[in-house]
Design a protein around this motif. Structure first.
Motif, mmCIF file in Angstrom:
data_model
loop_
_atom_site.group_PDB
_atom_site.id
_atom_site.type_symbol
_atom_site.label_atom_id
_atom_site.label_comp_id
_atom_site.label_asym_id
_atom_site.label_seq_id
_atom_site.Cartn_x
_atom_site.Cartn_y
_atom_site.Cartn_z
ATOM 1 N N SER A 99 0.825 -1.201 0.000
ATOM 2 C CA SER A 99 0.000 0.000 0.000
ATOM 3 C C SER A 99 0.861 1.253 0.000
ATOM 4 C CB SER A 99 -0.918 -0.011 1.229
ATOM 5 O OG SER A 99 -1.637 1.198 1.321
ATOM 6 N N LEU A 131 2.915 1.504 -3.602
ATOM 7 C CA LEU A 131 2.154 1.924 -4.767
ATOM 8 C C LEU A 131 1.592 3.337 -4.577
ATOM 9 C CD1 LEU A 131 0.257 -1.384 -5.657
ATOM 10 C CD2 LEU A 131 2.414 -0.515 -6.596
ATOM 11 N N GLY A 132 1.186 3.637 -3.352
ATOM 12 C CA GLY A 132 0.693 4.981 -3.077
ATOM 13 C C GLY A 132 1.755 6.042 -3.325
ATOM 14 N N ILE A 180 -4.907 -0.482 -1.574
ATOM 15 C CA ILE A 180 -4.601 0.799 -2.202
ATOM 16 C C ILE A 180 -5.869 1.625 -2.382
ATOM 17 C CG2 ILE A 180 -2.533 -0.045 -3.353
ATOM 18 C CD1 ILE A 180 -4.135 -0.441 -5.884
ATOM 19 N N ASP A 181 -5.676 2.938 -2.457
ATOM 20 C CA ASP A 181 -6.808 3.858 -2.551
ATOM 21 C C ASP A 181 -7.214 4.147 -3.985
ATOM 22 O OD1 ASP A 181 -6.960 4.152 0.225
ATOM 23 O OD2 ASP A 181 -5.444 5.737 0.232
#
Length: 306
Positions: A130, A133-134, A162-163
């Motif tokens: 998370s 990649l963020g 992830i968002d």
């Protein structure tokens, strides 16, 4: 060349993309000629990975685009990472960040439009992934994210971390590798085809708004060879020739159109280095097969119906 939105990104790109896995062995002149042929055919999406040709494939692509003077904003660049060849899969922050930075240098760009996790890593740390990649997206080095060769549960696991949405799943698919279709047709059967070798992947992509990118679309097996013109596939090649005559095109274009006819709006990754073959593959994006033609080809590829 017909265009399509990739995932739900708003990015419009060619329905046929060029994969450069085999470009490492080309001379600079030959590589530039192949990239030029793709651009002339309307292809504006290029797919690579940090391990292709030991990194040479991405270098060749970057150099060819520079030689041709192609503005960065006129092409869509995608790369993948997460494999340590011959050793392991690795989604650690150190590995993924180093791979991305190296790919940016090879491609001669400061960002990639799409960054894909190449194959599932059973040791992935979901919190670390998370953060990794963020940070890539926040830095601007990566515009959009995706995965490759993942099943629905693996996609859900990564997405939960992830968002931003996962926009792509790259999977092998074509008339020589129809498991994504066949296993779904044989639901609740006791034959070998009913084994879950792809069940739910197309449905998952459609529900999530992800684009399936079909890799090795003209191969049988995984990398066994091309089925087009191969003597082991007489019925399929006869059907390809018949449909090609009906639509006034070539067997390669028809094999491409067969994938693109599916309502999931897949994108085909052509991995050829031949300018002539690239042009034939690209032509498939402009062919609309009938239902009867689609099923005729599916059945000719040695697929039965339950």
């Amino acid at each position: 060349m017909n265009m399509q939105e990739i995932g739900q990104t708003g990015v419009e790109a060619s329905r046929v993309a060029l994969g450069v896995m085999r470009f490492a062995g080309l001379s600079p002149a030959d590589a530039t000629a192949s990239i030029a042929a793709a651009l002339e055919a309307g292809i504006d999406f290029f797919d690579s990975a940090d391990i292709y040709g030991g990194g040479k494939s991405s270098e060749v692509l970057g150099a060819a685009l520079k030689e041709l003077g192609v503005p960065r904003e006129e092409v869509v660049l995608q790369t993948k990472a997460g494999i340590v060849p011959g050793e392991r899969y690795d989604f650690s922050r150190a590995h993924l960040e180093a791979a991305l930075d190296t790919e940016l240098r090879r491609l001669q760009t400061d960002y990639v439009d799409f960054f894909l996790l190449h194959r599932p890593d059973p040791l992935l740390d979901i919190d670390e992934l998370s953060e990794t990649l963020g940070a890539m997206v926040e830095s601007g080095k990566v515009r959009h994210l995706g995965v490759s060769n993942m099943n629905p549960w693996q996609i859900d696991l990564v997405q939960a971390a992830i968002d931003v949405p996962l926009e792509v799943n790259q999977l092998q698919f074509g008339l020589g590798h129809t498991q994504l279709i066949s296993s779904g047709l044989h639901v609740n059967m006791d034959d070998d085809t009913a084994a879950e070798r792809g069940t739910g992947l197309i449905e998952c992509a459609r529900l999530y708004g992800m684009t399936i990118q079909a890799w090795s679309p003209y191969q049988f097996g995984t990398f066994a060879g091309c089925f087009i013109g191969h003597p082991d596939f007489p019925e399929l090649n006869a059907a390809l020739a018949e449909v090609a005559d009906e639509v006034g095109s070539t067997p390669t274009a028809v094999a491409t159109a067969w994938i693109l006819r599916h309502p999931a709006e897949m994108q085909v990754i052509c991995g050829s280095t031949s300018p002539a073959h690239i042009r034939e593959a690209a032509a498939g994006a402009d062919i609309e097969l009938t239902r009867a033609q689609w099923w005729k080809l599916y059945r000719a590829a040695d697929n039965d119906l339950p």
